[in-house]
Design a protein around this motif. Structure first.
Motif, PDB file in Angstrom:
ATOM      1  N   ASN A   1       0.824  -1.210   0.000  1.00  0.00           N
ATOM      2  CA  ASN A   1       0.000   0.000   0.000  1.00  0.00           C
ATOM      3  C   ASN A   1       0.857   1.257   0.000  1.00  0.00           C
ATOM      4  N   LYS A   2       1.974   1.259   0.724  1.00  0.00           N
ATOM      5  CA  LYS A   2       2.912   2.394   0.685  1.00  0.00           C
ATOM      6  C   LYS A   2       3.540   2.506  -0.707  1.00  0.00           C
ATOM      7  N   TRP A   3       3.829   1.359  -1.299  1.00  0.00           N
ATOM      8  CA  TRP A   3       4.439   1.314  -2.631  1.00  0.00           C
ATOM      9  C   TRP A   3       3.533   1.983  -3.666  1.00  0.00           C
ATOM     10  N   TYR A   4       2.244   1.666  -3.641  1.00  0.00           N
ATOM     11  CA  TYR A   4       1.300   2.276  -4.595  1.00  0.00           C
ATOM     12  C   TYR A   4       1.264   3.793  -4.451  1.00  0.00           C
ATOM     13  N   LYS A   5       1.380   4.302  -3.235  1.00  0.00           N
ATOM     14  CA  LYS A   5       1.271   5.743  -2.979  1.00  0.00           C
ATOM     15  C   LYS A   5       2.363   6.558  -3.657  1.00  0.00           C
ATOM     16  N   LYS A   6       3.497   5.936  -3.961  1.00  0.00           N
ATOM     17  CA  LYS A   6       4.574   6.694  -4.598  1.00  0.00           C
ATOM     18  C   LYS A   6       4.438   6.734  -6.133  1.00  0.00           C
ATOM     19  N   LEU A   7       3.444   6.029  -6.675  1.00  0.00           N
ATOM     20  CA  LEU A   7       3.304   5.936  -8.132  1.00  0.00           C
ATOM     21  C   LEU A   7       2.450   7.061  -8.711  1.00  0.00           C
TER      22      LEU A   7
ATOM     23  N   LEU B   1      -4.125  -4.733 -10.169  1.00  0.00           N
ATOM     24  CA  LEU B   1      -4.782  -3.668 -10.930  1.00  0.00           C
ATOM     25  C   LEU B   1      -5.850  -2.987 -10.077  1.00  0.00           C
ATOM     26  N   LEU B   2      -6.678  -3.782  -9.409  1.00  0.00           N
ATOM     27  CA  LEU B   2      -7.738  -3.228  -8.559  1.00  0.00           C
ATOM     28  C   LEU B   2      -7.152  -2.461  -7.385  1.00  0.00           C
ATOM     29  N   GLU B   3      -6.076  -2.979  -6.796  1.00  0.00           N
ATOM     30  CA  GLU B   3      -5.437  -2.284  -5.671  1.00  0.00           C
ATOM     31  C   GLU B   3      -4.828  -0.957  -6.108  1.00  0.00           C
ATOM     32  N   ALA B   4      -4.251  -0.901  -7.303  1.00  0.00           N
ATOM     33  CA  ALA B   4      -3.701   0.365  -7.809  1.00  0.00           C
ATOM     34  C   ALA B   4      -4.816   1.404  -7.932  1.00  0.00           C
ATOM     35  N   ILE B   5      -5.940   1.013  -8.516  1.00  0.00           N
ATOM     36  CA  ILE B   5      -7.078   1.929  -8.632  1.00  0.00           C
ATOM     37  C   ILE B   5      -7.552   2.330  -7.240  1.00  0.00           C
ATOM     38  N   ASN B   6      -7.606   1.377  -6.339  1.00  0.00           N
ATOM     39  CA  ASN B   6      -8.055   1.633  -4.978  1.00  0.00           C
ATOM     40  C   ASN B   6      -7.134   2.614  -4.244  1.00  0.00           C
ATOM     41  N   ASN B   7      -5.875   2.664  -4.635  1.00  0.00           N
ATOM     42  CA  ASN B   7      -4.928   3.613  -4.057  1.00  0.00           C
ATOM     43  C   ASN B   7      -4.849   4.907  -4.860  1.00  0.00           C
ATOM     44  N   HIS B   8      -5.825   5.110  -5.741  1.00  0.00           N
ATOM     45  CA  HIS B   8      -5.983   6.340  -6.509  1.00  0.00           C
ATOM     46  C   HIS B   8      -4.799   6.629  -7.437  1.00  0.00           C
ATOM     47  N   VAL B   9      -4.312   5.553  -8.059  1.00  0.00           N
ATOM     48  CA  VAL B   9      -3.258   5.657  -9.062  1.00  0.00           C
ATOM     49  C   VAL B   9      -3.901   5.398 -10.414  1.00  0.00           C
ATOM     50  N   PRO B  10      -3.701   6.281 -11.410  1.00  0.00           N
ATOM     51  CA  PRO B  10      -4.239   5.978 -12.741  1.00  0.00           C
ATOM     52  C   PRO B  10      -3.602   4.695 -13.284  1.00  0.00           C
ATOM     53  N   VAL B  11      -4.394   3.929 -14.029  1.00  0.00           N
ATOM     54  CA  VAL B  11      -3.986   2.595 -14.472  1.00  0.00           C
ATOM     55  C   VAL B  11      -4.085   2.477 -15.985  1.00  0.00           C
ATOM     56  N   ILE B  12      -3.063   1.847 -16.583  1.00  0.00           N
ATOM     57  CA  ILE B  12      -3.134   1.423 -17.985  1.00  0.00           C
ATOM     58  C   ILE B  12      -2.757  -0.058 -18.017  1.00  0.00           C
ATOM     59  N   CYS B  13      -3.325  -0.775 -18.981  1.00  0.00           N
ATOM     60  CA  CYS B  13      -3.138  -2.232 -19.021  1.00  0.00           C
ATOM     61  C   CYS B  13      -2.998  -2.732 -20.453  1.00  0.00           C
ATOM     62  N   SER B  14      -2.374  -3.885 -20.556  1.00  0.00           N
ATOM     63  CA  SER B  14      -2.301  -4.582 -21.843  1.00  0.00           C
ATOM     64  C   SER B  14      -3.715  -4.884 -22.338  1.00  0.00           C
TER      65      SER B  14
END
Length: 191
Positions: A88-94, A110-123
Motif C-alpha cells: 500500500n505504501k508502494w502504490y502511494k509513490k506511483l 490492478l484493482l489495488e492500484a485503482i483503490n490507491n488512486h493511481v491511474p492505471v493502464i493495461c495490456s
C-alpha cells in the motif's frame, strides 16, 4: 461468475515527487511483460525523469537485471516481495500503474492500484478487456513499445486535473463492479 472484489479506501493525499514514478506489481515471469516496460521507457528522451518500480519476485528477475546492466539502463528499481502494508505504501509513490501482461484473470494488483488512486493502464488482453467491458474506464495499450510509450508520455504530460478525472472515473468503476461487499453478497446468494 463472481468478480474479484477489494475493500474500497477513502481518497488519499499524494505527495509530489521529483520523478514521474511508474510501477507494476506482479510475478516476474514469462507471462508478465516487465521487459516491455523497460524497453519503452528507454526509448524516450524523458527517461531520466521517469523511475520504474517493480514489486514482486520470480524466475525472470535475474535476466531482467542482466538486461538492464548490459544496456546501461537507469531508474529501474526492483522492490521485491512486499507485504500488504508495504504494498500500500508502494502504490502511494506511483504516478501511473502499468499492468503489462500476455494474459490476465481478474487482477487484484490492478484493482489495488485503482483503490490507491493511481491511474492505471493495461495490456489489451483477455481478462483485462473482459473486466473493462462495462464502462471502458481502464486505458488499454497494445503489447508493443511504441503504443506503451505513447500511453506513458500521455500521462507524463497530462495536467493534475486531467489525472484526477481519470482516477475519479476508474475509482467509480471499481466501486461499482469490484467492491468486496458486493462480491460477498454474490457469494452468499450462491450459498
Amino acid at each position: 461468475i463472481i468478480k474479484n472484489g477489494i475493500k474500497i479506501k477513502k481518497r488519499l493525499n499524494k505527495k509530489n515527487f521529483k520523478y514521474f514514478n511508474i510501477g507494476m506489481s506482479a510475478r516476474i515471469n514469462d507471462k508478465k511483460l516487465h521487459k516491455l516496460i523497460i524497453k519503452a521507457i528507454n526509448k524516450t528522451t524523458k527517461k531520466n525523469r521517469i523511475k520504474c518500480f517493480f514489486a514482486g519476485d520470480g524466475e525472470y528477475k535475474k535476466k531482467l537485471k542482466n538486461y538492464i546492466y548490459e544496456n546501461k539502463i537507469k531508474n529501474i528499481i526492483f522492490d521485491g516481495q512486499l507485504n500488504l502494508v508495504q504494498l500500500n505504501k508502494w502504490y502511494k509513490k506511483l504516478d501511473l500503474y502499468i499492468q503489462a501482461t500476455k494474459g490476465e484473470g481478474s487482477s487484484i494488483s490492478l484493482l489495488e492500484a485503482i483503490n490507491n488512486h493511481v491511474p492505471v493502464i493495461c495490456s489489451n488482453v483477455s481478462g483485462i478487456k473482459d473486466m473493462n467491458l462495462p464502462n471502458k474506464k481502464i486505458i488499454l495499450f497494445k503489447n508493443n513499445e511504441e503504443d506503451l510509450l505513447k500511453k506513458i508520455l500521455f500521462f507524463y504530460s497530462m495536467s493534475k486535473k486531467q489525472k484526477e478525472r481519470i482516477v475519479m472515473d476508474q475509482t467509480k468503476f471499481l466501486r461499482k463492479f469490484h467492491s468486496v461487499e458486493d462480491m460477498l453478497k454474490k457469494y452468499l446468494i450462491v450459498y
